[in-house]
Design a protein around this motif. Structure first.
Motif, PDB file in Angstrom:
ATOM      1  N   ILE A 218       8.541 -20.653   1.496  1.00 50.76           N
ATOM      2  CA  ILE A 218       7.669 -19.501   1.745  1.00 50.76           C
ATOM      3  C   ILE A 218       7.363 -18.782   0.434  1.00 50.76           C
TER       4      ILE A 218
ATOM      5  N   CYS B 248       4.876 -20.865  -1.429  1.00 53.78           N
ATOM      6  CA  CYS B 248       3.569 -20.789  -0.773  1.00 53.78           C
ATOM      7  C   CYS B 248       2.879 -19.469  -1.104  1.00 53.78           C
ATOM      8  N   ARG B 249       3.640 -18.386  -1.115  1.00 54.92           N
ATOM      9  CA  ARG B 249       3.070 -17.089  -1.495  1.00 54.92           C
ATOM     10  C   ARG B 249       2.536 -17.127  -2.920  1.00 54.92           C
TER      11      ARG B 249
ATOM     12  N   SER C 203      -0.685 -19.731  -2.857  1.00 55.71           N
ATOM     13  CA  SER C 203      -1.851 -19.462  -2.003  1.00 55.71           C
ATOM     14  C   SER C 203      -2.340 -18.023  -2.100  1.00 55.71           C
TER      15      SER C 203
ATOM     16  N   TRP D 114       1.982 -18.195   5.294  1.00 54.01           N
ATOM     17  CA  TRP D 114       3.037 -18.820   4.482  1.00 54.01           C
ATOM     18  C   TRP D 114       4.054 -19.523   5.377  1.00 54.01           C
TER      19      TRP D 114
ATOM     20  N   SER E 250       4.878 -23.518   5.519  1.00 57.19           N
ATOM     21  CA  SER E 250       6.239 -23.912   5.149  1.00 57.19           C
ATOM     22  C   SER E 250       6.932 -24.658   6.276  1.00 57.19           C
TER      23      SER E 250
END
Length: 557
Positions: free
Chosen positions: A144, A147-148, A151, A160, A164
């Motif tokens: 996560i 991903c943060r 993205s 997120w 994930s």
């Protein structure tokens, strides 16, 4: 937590050795206890005999703890609970798995991610947290975070999390179904080869596939090569694709791990052949460093998961034998490091490394690898055991390997006061036994007249070793004694340093005379601080005379 919450004003927090290094008597040693220490003894993976042996001496060990105002936490083996002695049951406290949701949220908050209660309570996340191991929960939180970062914060936690969780998706059932419905021998070999070298170029996957078919004695395809499908078609047939950068991977996220899990779980009869196959694959010099590292991680994961740590130690031994390719040394170090860091099998690797370090059959290449993994991996979690193994390597190795082992040992010993004292104790015993010439070299290199000289235990160990060293030829110790005399320029070190040297002479006039002549030579040199040489030598002579019962002239009757 129990030990961390205690006062750290004295002593240190460290783990007791979980292997019987150099010991033939007690399974736990009271010499490992210092004032105020906070000690951890992990017995979670020991066998029955060691568990019983430790319990038999635990009461005496506890008495020593009380005398040093030290504390001990013991992690008991859950699978051997029936062997716990009744007199120890009142000291036990059960520890269970922490709430996965709480662990997950705390991991996120450490990364400045604070989801709402509704977001954390989502059905998909709750289902995952209910069955996932905590290491996977931590991995999800890390996904996560990544991903943060990639993205953008504007996408929000729900996005997120969705991305994930997709990365954590379990493909086990799909892989089992795919393999059972029509995959032939070559397709299965291609599946596993791609799963092991996921993200590698097509040529790498093909070489691994052919090697696996050969090791398993799979009959070759009699059809001419051009009558058979090319790699593009074969990859498509197993759900894989070649990316624009030339890397091959499965289309479904998590499919590669599920393939590896399937082969190691449901084909246990070929695990030894898989080990041989993987070892052969890594001899290929065209593999990139990244592909090698990832492949080693994947193989180690399966070997450790299925209870075959010996596959990793076997590979490390093979990859470091005389004549092995040089690039395999890093792979050998990696497999041992992964084994050492494993919760369940780490102890087995520490024991194997001890056996290698004390063996005369260990190859120079493997010794070099052991120096690296002891000083860089084992020293982080088990520094005492790393020190013991490096000491054995420094004793037994030759040439540059010996120099490297000694350097690593000295760096480790000087990094911590407790380890410094531990090495001094080991050297004093070894020097007293006169079995290892390397112990004399190590002592002269590590003995420091300015380090912990106020500790009685340190002074006693130094005196014991100097007692033997000063009875060797003068040329072997004159220079180190000069360094000790140099330290006497600081009046804080003069008295304890000279007291140790004189005590080591043990009232032996011949040895005392040699020491005094070396000191006179040092005084005549230009190495010392101007104006301090005469005072230091005069003080030394006074102590020698006092040790031999010779009174100063003005006090004589």
């Amino acid at each position: 937590m129990l030990l961390h919450e205690l006062s750290a004003s004295r002593g240190s927090l460290h783990e007791l050795p979980d292997t019987a290094d150099d010991r033939t008597a007690s399974p736990i040693d009271t010499h490992d206890i210092n004032d105020g220490d906070r000690l951890l003894l992990d017995l979670s993976e020991v066998d029955e005999s060691r568990y019983v042996a430790v319990q038999q001496v635990l009461s005496d060990f506890r008495s020593s703890l009380l005398g040093h105002n030290a504390h001990l936490v013991v992690v008991l083996p859950h699978h051997l609970s029936y062997l716990l002695q009744s007199n120890l049951r009142r000291f036990t406290v059960g520890i269970g798995r922490p709430a996965a949701k709480r662990v997950f949220v705390r991991h996120l908050r450490c990364e400045d991610i604070s989801p709402s209660a509704e977001e954390v309570g989502a059905h998909d996340l709750a289902s995952y947290l209910a069955q996932a191991p905590l290491r996977d929960v931590a991995e999800l939180a890390d996904r996560i975070k990544r991903c943060r970062n990639t993205s953008g914060a504007e996408r929000g936690f729900s996005h997120w999390l969705s991305e994930s969780l997709a990365g954590q998706h379990n493909q086990t059932a799909r892989v089992a179904a795919d393999i059972s419905t029509g995959h032939g021998g070559r397709q299965k070999a291609l599946l596993l080869s791609l799963a092991m070298f996921h993200g590698a170029p097509p040529g790498t996957v093909l070489q691994a596939t052919n090697a696996l078919l050969g090791i398993l004695s799979h009959p070759p395809d009699p059809a001419p090569r051009l009558d058979r499908a090319d790699l593009h078609a074969e990859f498509t047939g197993i759900g894989a694709e070649t990316l624009p950068d030339g890397q091959v991977q499965f289309r479904r996220v998590g499919y590669d791990r599920a393939v590896r899990d399937h082969f190691w779980t449901f084909l246990p009869d070929i695990r030894r052949q898989l080990r041989d196959w993987f070892g052969t694959c890594l001899t290929e010099p065209t593999l990139t460093q990244l592909d090698r590292r990832k492949a080693v991680e994947r193989f180690a994961e399966q070997s450790l998961r299925t209870g075959r740590p010996e596959d990793l130690t076997w590979l490390a031994d093979q990859w470091t034998r005389r004549g092995a390719r040089a690039h395999l040394v890093a792979d050998a170090a990696q497999v041992l490091a992964l084994g050492l860091d494993h919760d369940q099998h780490g102890r087995a690797f520490r024991q194997q490394i001890y056996d290698w370090a004390t063996s005369t059959e260990t190859s120079p290449g493997l010794k070099e690898v052991l120096i690296v993994v002891c000083s860089e991996t084992m020293a982080r979690s088990h520094p005492d055991q790393a020190l013991v193994r490096l000491h054995h390597l420094a004793r037994r190795a030759n040439g540059q390997v010996r120099v490297n082992a000694q350097d690593a040992l000295l760096r480790l010993a000087k990094s911590d006061s407790r380890l410094y004292l531990r090495l001094l104790d080991r050297l004093s015993v070894g020097i007293g036994q006169r079995q290892w010439a390397a112990d004399f070299e190590l002592f002269l290199a590590v003995a420091d007249p300015t380090l912990l000289i106020g500790s009685r235990a340190v002074r006693e160990s130094l005196t014991m070793s100097w007692t033997a060293v000063l009875r060797r030829p003068t040329g072997s110790w004159a220079a180190p004694v000069g360094h000790w005399l140099d330290a006497c320029a600081d009046h804080r070190h003069r008295d304890p340093s000279l007291t140790i040297l004189v005590a080591a002479c043990a009232a032996d006039s011949r040895v005392s005379g040699h020491l005094y002549r070396v000191a006179l030579g040092w005084q005549r040199s230009d190495a010392h601080t101007p104006g301090t040489g005469a005072d230091t030598v005069s003080c030394l002579l006074q102590k020698i005379n006092a040790a031999q019962g010779i009174e100063p002239y003005e006090h004589a009757v």
